[in-house]
Design an enzyme around this catalytic site. Structure first.
Site, PDB file in Angstrom:
ATOM      1  N   GLU A   1       0.900  -1.156  -0.064  1.00 15.41           N
ATOM      2  CA  GLU A   1      -0.149  -0.129   0.167  1.00 15.41           C
ATOM      3  C   GLU A   1       1.021   1.256   0.142  1.00 15.41           C
ATOM      4  O   GLU A   1       1.586   1.550   0.890  1.00 15.41           O
ATOM      5  CB  GLU A   1      -1.020  -0.157   1.200  1.00 15.41           C
ATOM      6  CG  GLU A   1      -1.863   1.241   1.313  1.00 15.41           C
ATOM      7  CD  GLU A   1      -3.070   1.126   2.429  1.00 15.41           C
ATOM      8  OE1 GLU A   1      -3.165  -0.203   2.925  1.00 15.41           O
ATOM      9  OE2 GLU A   1      -3.236   2.108   2.894  1.00 15.41           O
TER      10      GLU A   1
ATOM     11  N   ASP B   1       4.748 -14.069  11.767  1.00 11.33           N
ATOM     12  CA  ASP B   1       3.299 -14.635  11.307  1.00 11.33           C
ATOM     13  C   ASP B   1       2.514 -13.474  11.611  1.00 11.33           C
ATOM     14  O   ASP B   1       1.884 -13.120  12.610  1.00 11.33           O
ATOM     15  CB  ASP B   1       3.082 -16.123  12.389  1.00 11.33           C
ATOM     16  CG  ASP B   1       1.665 -16.482  11.988  1.00 11.33           C
ATOM     17  OD1 ASP B   1       0.786 -15.735  11.344  1.00 11.33           O
ATOM     18  OD2 ASP B   1       1.355 -17.352  12.518  1.00 11.33           O
TER      19      ASP B   1
HETATM   20  C1  MEV Z   1      -5.836   3.042   5.092  1.00  8.20           C
HETATM   21  O1  MEV Z   1      -5.033   1.810   4.904  1.00  8.20           O
HETATM   22  C2  MEV Z   1      -5.922   3.374   6.638  1.00  8.20           C
HETATM   23  C3  MEV Z   1      -6.461   4.552   7.147  1.00  8.20           C
HETATM   24  O2  MEV Z   1      -8.042   4.263   6.568  1.00  8.20           O
HETATM   25  C4  MEV Z   1      -6.535   4.319   8.547  1.00  8.20           C
HETATM   26  C5  MEV Z   1      -7.728   5.142   9.478  1.00  8.20           C
HETATM   27  O3  MEV Z   1      -8.605   5.345   8.914  1.00  8.20           O
HETATM   28  O4  MEV Z   1      -7.520   5.571  10.320  1.00  8.20           O
HETATM   29  C6  MEV Z   1      -6.138   5.592   6.718  1.00  8.20           C
END
Ligand code: MEV
Length: 418
Positions: free
Chosen positions: A81, A275
């Site tokens: 990501e 893990d």
């Molecule tokens: C995205 O991978 C993670 C978030 O959605 C976390 C959050 O909303 O606190 C940005």
């Protein structure tokens, strides 16, 4: 000690970054090569799981700026990501102004569960198990003399009666100090070995004998002070407090809040060959112990600064399993400068807090899309042929125009060059 503050790290080429990491962690030529070529050799992969047809890769990045318990760390993260590594680095930079992260750890204790059914008198069975505690512990420890020699092994027994749809059951817990291992193998072996003895003692029938991933005796904690002036002022503090209150009150929001925490933690868990399913299961079940709640807390101190804490089970190891056989996992531990499960869990807790703080700060201010769009724009600029010196300008202009497209990037490049 070298600093983990490496200004402009994100602007460097992959080769330049490897050189920087190499200076920090004193990597050998062989290790540097491993980063550029396939890290996990096929012969090793073929021995790790069944029916192997290849290896599957993820981007491997480094979060900078982490100061944890007074020590500088570069954090290896394996994740698909965008923005996670940048967000962690940015949060860690802000935390530095308040002294960095302080951590705590409750110990390397895991729970092995033994399920006993068919009991006429379950409370008497529970009593007998506890009365024979020493004999059960002794038999458990005979399974792993190496662990016992290192000071680990089965330390205690718990016995619980649970109400199930099949009636009352006795559940015996072995509390095992697994030292620097994740512990599943040691604990499962012990649980299987003591099962016949527990059947003898209780007169019941044992079915399941398996570790619990709800590792409540292996908690990692971290705390950081985010100075209000370092994070954008009172308004940002207020915004983050509102975001935290939202997660605290609403499980729909809380799931995403905790997911953001695990973005950071799981990336380090994967990079170190641990893990990640076990850590995820532990985190979310711990969050659900008293109704599903955030794994972090936030409060405002007397100076108006934001203080964040995190607490969750982190069952990871630095020996055994993939941590030892995957050369990239070994490399991650070397970059971290870590030998013990305890230090690794402490660092992961700090990363989780940093990741959560970064997400809440972005969400409570400009939203998270800007960061994503910036990365997207950078990719488009490079694909359009922007040179290293042109990329920043092309990205900035596309973002300003709100048009992140190949034709727009090409137009800007042409103009810059004429
Ligand atoms: C995205 O991978 C993670 C978030 O959605 C976390 C959050 O909303 O606190 C940005």
């Amino acid at each position: 000690m070298p600093s983990s503050r490496i200004p402009g790290f994100y602007k460097m080429s992959v080769h330049e970054r490897i050189e920087k990491i190499s200076e920090f962690a004193e990597l050998t030529e062989e290790e540097k090569k491993m980063l550029l070529e396939k890290g996990l050799p096929l012969e090793i992969a073929d021995r790790m799981i069944e029916n192997v047809i290849g290896t599957f890769e993820l981007p491997f990045g480094i979060a900078t700026n982490f100061l944890i318990d007074g020590k500088d760390y570069l954090i290896p993260m394996a994740i698909e990501e965008a923005s996670v590594v940048a967000a962690a680095s940015n949060a860690a930079k802000m935390a530095r102004e308040g002294g960095g992260f302080t951590t705590d750890y409750s110990g390397n204790l895991m729970i092995g569960q033994i399920q006993v059914v068919g009991l006429k008198d379950p409370y008497s069975a529970k009593f007998e198990v506890l009365r024979n505690r020493e004999e059960i512990i002794k038999l458990a420890n005979e399974q792993d003399p190496i662990l016992v020699n290192l000071g680990g092994g089965c330390k205690d027994i718990e016995a619980r009666i649970i109400e199930s749809i099949k009636g009352k059951m006795l559940v015996v817990h072995l509390i095992v100090d697994v030292k620097d291992a994740m512990g599943a193998n040691a604990v499962n072996t012990m649980a299987e070995a003591v099962a016949p003895l527990i059947e003898d003692i209780t007169g019941g029938r044992v079915y399941l004998r398996i570790i619990s991933n709800l590792a409540v005796y292996r908690l990692a904690r971290a705390r950081a002070v985010f100075k209000k002036d370092a994070i954008g002022g009172e308004d940002v503090v207020e915004g983050i407090m509102n975001a935290y209150a939202f997660a605290e009150a609403d499980p729909f929001r809380c799931a995403t809040h905790n997911k953001g925490i695990m973005n950071g933690i799981s990336a380090v868990v994967i990079a170190t060959g641990n893990d990640f399913r076990a850590v995820e299961a532990g985190a979310h079940s711990y969050a659900a112990l008293r109704g599903y709640k955030p794994l972090t807390t936030y409060e405002v101190n007397k100076d108006g600064d934001l203080v964040g804490t995190i607490e969750l089970p982190i069952a990871v190891g630095t020996i055994g399993g993939a941590t030892k056989v995957n050369p990239l996992a070994q490399l991650s531990l070397k970059i971290l400068g870590i030998n013990t499960a305890e230090e690794l869990a402490r660092v992961m807790a700090a990363v989780g807090l940093a990741q959560n703080f970064a997400a809440l700060r972005a969400l409570a201010t400009e939203g998270i899309q800007r960061g994503h769009m910036e990365l997207h724009a950078r990719n488009i600029a490079i694909m359009a042929g922007a040179s290293k010196d042109e990329v920043d300008q092309v990205v900035e202009e596309m973002l300003k125009a709100g048009k992140i497209r190949m034709d727009v990037a090409k137009e800007i490049i042409e103009r810059l060059r004429s």
